[in-house]
Scaffold this motif. Structure first.
Motif, PDB file in Angstrom:
ATOM      1  N   GLU A 161     -19.497 -30.767  -4.512  1.00 42.71           N
ATOM      2  CA  GLU A 161     -20.604 -31.513  -5.338  1.00 42.71           C
ATOM      3  C   GLU A 161     -21.806 -30.691  -5.384  1.00 42.71           C
ATOM      4  O   GLU A 161     -22.419 -30.638  -6.482  1.00 42.71           O
ATOM      5  N   LEU A 162     -22.378 -30.194  -4.135  1.00 41.17           N
ATOM      6  CA  LEU A 162     -23.406 -29.713  -4.163  1.00 41.17           C
ATOM      7  C   LEU A 162     -23.515 -28.345  -4.694  1.00 41.17           C
ATOM      8  O   LEU A 162     -24.481 -28.026  -5.473  1.00 41.17           O
ATOM      9  N   ALA A 163     -22.373 -27.644  -4.848  1.00 38.16           N
ATOM     10  CA  ALA A 163     -22.139 -26.429  -5.738  1.00 38.16           C
ATOM     11  C   ALA A 163     -22.241 -26.595  -7.227  1.00 38.16           C
ATOM     12  O   ALA A 163     -22.732 -26.028  -7.978  1.00 38.16           O
ATOM     13  N   VAL A 184     -17.769 -21.133  -7.270  1.00 29.93           N
ATOM     14  CA  VAL A 184     -17.144 -20.533  -5.937  1.00 29.93           C
ATOM     15  C   VAL A 184     -17.956 -19.843  -4.844  1.00 29.93           C
ATOM     16  O   VAL A 184     -17.689 -20.161  -3.821  1.00 29.93           O
ATOM     17  N   SER A 185     -18.673 -18.978  -5.279  1.00 24.48           N
ATOM     18  CA  SER A 185     -19.464 -18.513  -4.368  1.00 24.48           C
ATOM     19  C   SER A 185     -20.505 -19.447  -3.566  1.00 24.48           C
ATOM     20  O   SER A 185     -20.614 -19.150  -2.514  1.00 24.48           O
ATOM     21  N   VAL A 233     -11.263 -17.479  -9.294  1.00 21.65           N
ATOM     22  CA  VAL A 233     -12.182 -16.754  -8.700  1.00 21.65           C
ATOM     23  C   VAL A 233     -11.586 -16.170  -7.292  1.00 21.65           C
ATOM     24  O   VAL A 233     -11.047 -17.321  -6.437  1.00 21.65           O
ATOM     25  N   PRO A 234     -11.179 -14.961  -7.034  1.00 21.97           N
ATOM     26  CA  PRO A 234     -10.596 -14.778  -5.736  1.00 21.97           C
ATOM     27  C   PRO A 234     -11.573 -14.605  -4.577  1.00 21.97           C
ATOM     28  O   PRO A 234     -12.615 -14.670  -4.912  1.00 21.97           O
ATOM     29  N   ASP A 235     -11.107 -14.465  -3.438  1.00 21.02           N
ATOM     30  CA  ASP A 235     -11.904 -14.124  -2.325  1.00 21.02           C
ATOM     31  C   ASP A 235     -12.257 -12.967  -1.965  1.00 21.02           C
ATOM     32  O   ASP A 235     -12.800 -12.466  -0.772  1.00 21.02           O
TER      33      ASP A 235
END
Length: 430
Positions: free
Chosen positions: A34-36, A62-63, A217-219
């Motif tokens: 939620e914050l992202a 994602v970041s 988005v990968p890690d």
């Protein structure tokens, strides 16, 4: 539990951390998504240049979520908030920012505002979780010192990653090559010999433009993986040269070229089966093969349109998409709202979003593409010709018209139909 961060080692501070801040860490982890979302939404409104497309939005989301999860882990364990490594997704954004010529202050502002939002969130939680003023003051002091220390460490590491990438970029010929590509695509460069020199890539050849990209988005930094996929395509097509152009941290444009023309079967084979060693999850959009400087530009533009249509199709899109197969949809959906209104107006109830109706519409589309041949339509859809007759009759009843004549508007509407939002996710129309 032995704590690592020195401000928490004193007994009174340990008590505040254990009773107030440690439980808040769990809440922060639960609220990370939620914050992202809120941080990205705010920055999209204030700095839209950071978000060129839907993938850029997802990258930042994602970041940011990875940072918030790392924050929660650090707080929960009372670890040193300055001893950590940046998430791989953040490093990817920093490197991509250099290649997309996004100023470092713009990238840093995103994270400053995100951390400001986290501090406001934590302030509210600390006030709600503490019972007396002394405990509240101690908790707020610890939380503020911890968050500011983490923010400082993250921004120092982010700036360092950006500067290292920028130095590498400036030292290489990549910047000059990227400028040449942009000039060609924009029509500013019209001299074949000069363009070949600037690109270090022979332009007076047959070109096939492609886009390779990841949806998720990968890690880790995705660019090496995409570069490997482009190199594999060059091998499969027996290309004599290959050129790449950065489109973002999750997408790479490419051209493969050779002296001899590309055959239609060459591309169809790759579209149908793909190259065996291309990593799973990598999607590919193909333009059509063209020759020379104008062909370099045209094939790329077609690949861009193929990728755009793939994004409209969503889960209905194939992992390998050729422009020729979606050319009508690409042309018709340049003005998306107009196209969707046209399709719904022509198809009426046949544009409904249930699986059965969609199957009827797609069967009708194949039937018309095969010049109303039940046999050829049945072969494409691997069903009996009588099934084609039944479905076409059902579609005609829904349309309230025959499909024997005057079907241009119908063919166009059916080409647009798969791009409508809310339709079933399956790609097979049988």
């Amino acid at each position: 539990m032995e704590v690592e961060w020195s401000p928490v080692r004193e007994p009174a501070a340990q008590r505040v951390w254990r009773l107030v801040l440690r439980p808040i860490a769990g809440q922060l982890r639960a609220c990370a998504d939620e914050l992202a979302e809120r941080a990205v939404a705010r920055m999209r409104a204030e700095m839209p240049s950071l978000f060129a497309d839907a993938q850029a939005i997802e990258e930042h989301r994602v970041s940011t979520r990875a940072h918030l999860t790392q924050l929660a882990d650090t707080l929960e364990l009372a670890d040193d908030p300055q001893r950590f490594e940046l998430p791989g997704s953040t490093l990817g954004i920093m490197r991509s920012g250099v290649r997309r010529q996004i100023a470092l202050p713009d990238l840093m502002r995103f994270y400053r505002l995100a951390y400001e939002q986290v501090w406001q969130w934590m302030f509210t939680r600390v006030v709600a979780e503490t019972e007396n003023a002394e405990e509240q003051a101690a908790a707020l002091e610890l939380a503020t010192r911890w968050l500011f220390a983490y923010t400082d460490g993250a921004m120092v590491r982010g700036e360092h990653a950006y500067e290292l990438e920028r130095e590498s970029w400036m030292r290489s010929a990549a910047e000059a090559r990227a400028a040449a590509i942009e000039d060609i695509l924009a029509g500013r460069e019209g001299d074949v010999a000069r363009a070949s020199t600037r690109l270090r890539y022979e332009v007076n050849r047959h070109h096939l433009g492609v886009i390779v990209w990841l949806e998720r988005v990968p890690d880790h930094d995705a660019q090496p993986e995409l570069g490997d996929a482009l190199a594999e395509l060059a091998r499969v097509f027996e290309a004599e040269s290959v050129l790449s152009h950065h489109l973002g941290s999750l997408a790479l444009a490419g051209w493969v070229s050779r002296r001899n023309p590309f055959g239609a079967n060459d591309i169809d084979t790759v579209v149908a089966a793909g190259a065996a060693t291309i990593p799973p999850g990598v999607r590919i959009a193909f333009g059509e093969p063209w020759h020379g400087l104008s062909g370099f530009r045209q094939s790329h533009v077609q690949a861009i349109h193929a990728r755009r249509v793939a994004s409209l199709l969503g889960p209905r899109a194939e992992d390998r998409l050729r422009y020729r197969d979606i050319a009508v949809a690409a042309l018709c959906t340049t003005d998306l709202d107009h196209a969707h209104a046209f399709a719904r107006n022509v198809l009426g109830p046949l544009a409904d979003d249930d699986e059965t109706t969609y199957r009827l519409a797609m069967t009708l589309s194949v039937y018309l593409e095969e010049n109303r041949s039940r046999r050829r339509a049945a072969e494409r859809l691997t069903v009996h010709p009588n099934t084609i007759s039944y479905r076409v009759h059902q579609a005609e009843e829904i349309l309230g018209r025959s499909v024997d004549t005057d079907t241009l508007d119908l063919r166009l509407a059916l080409a647009i139909l798969p791009t409508l939002p809310g339709l079933p996710s399956g790609t097979a129309p049988w």
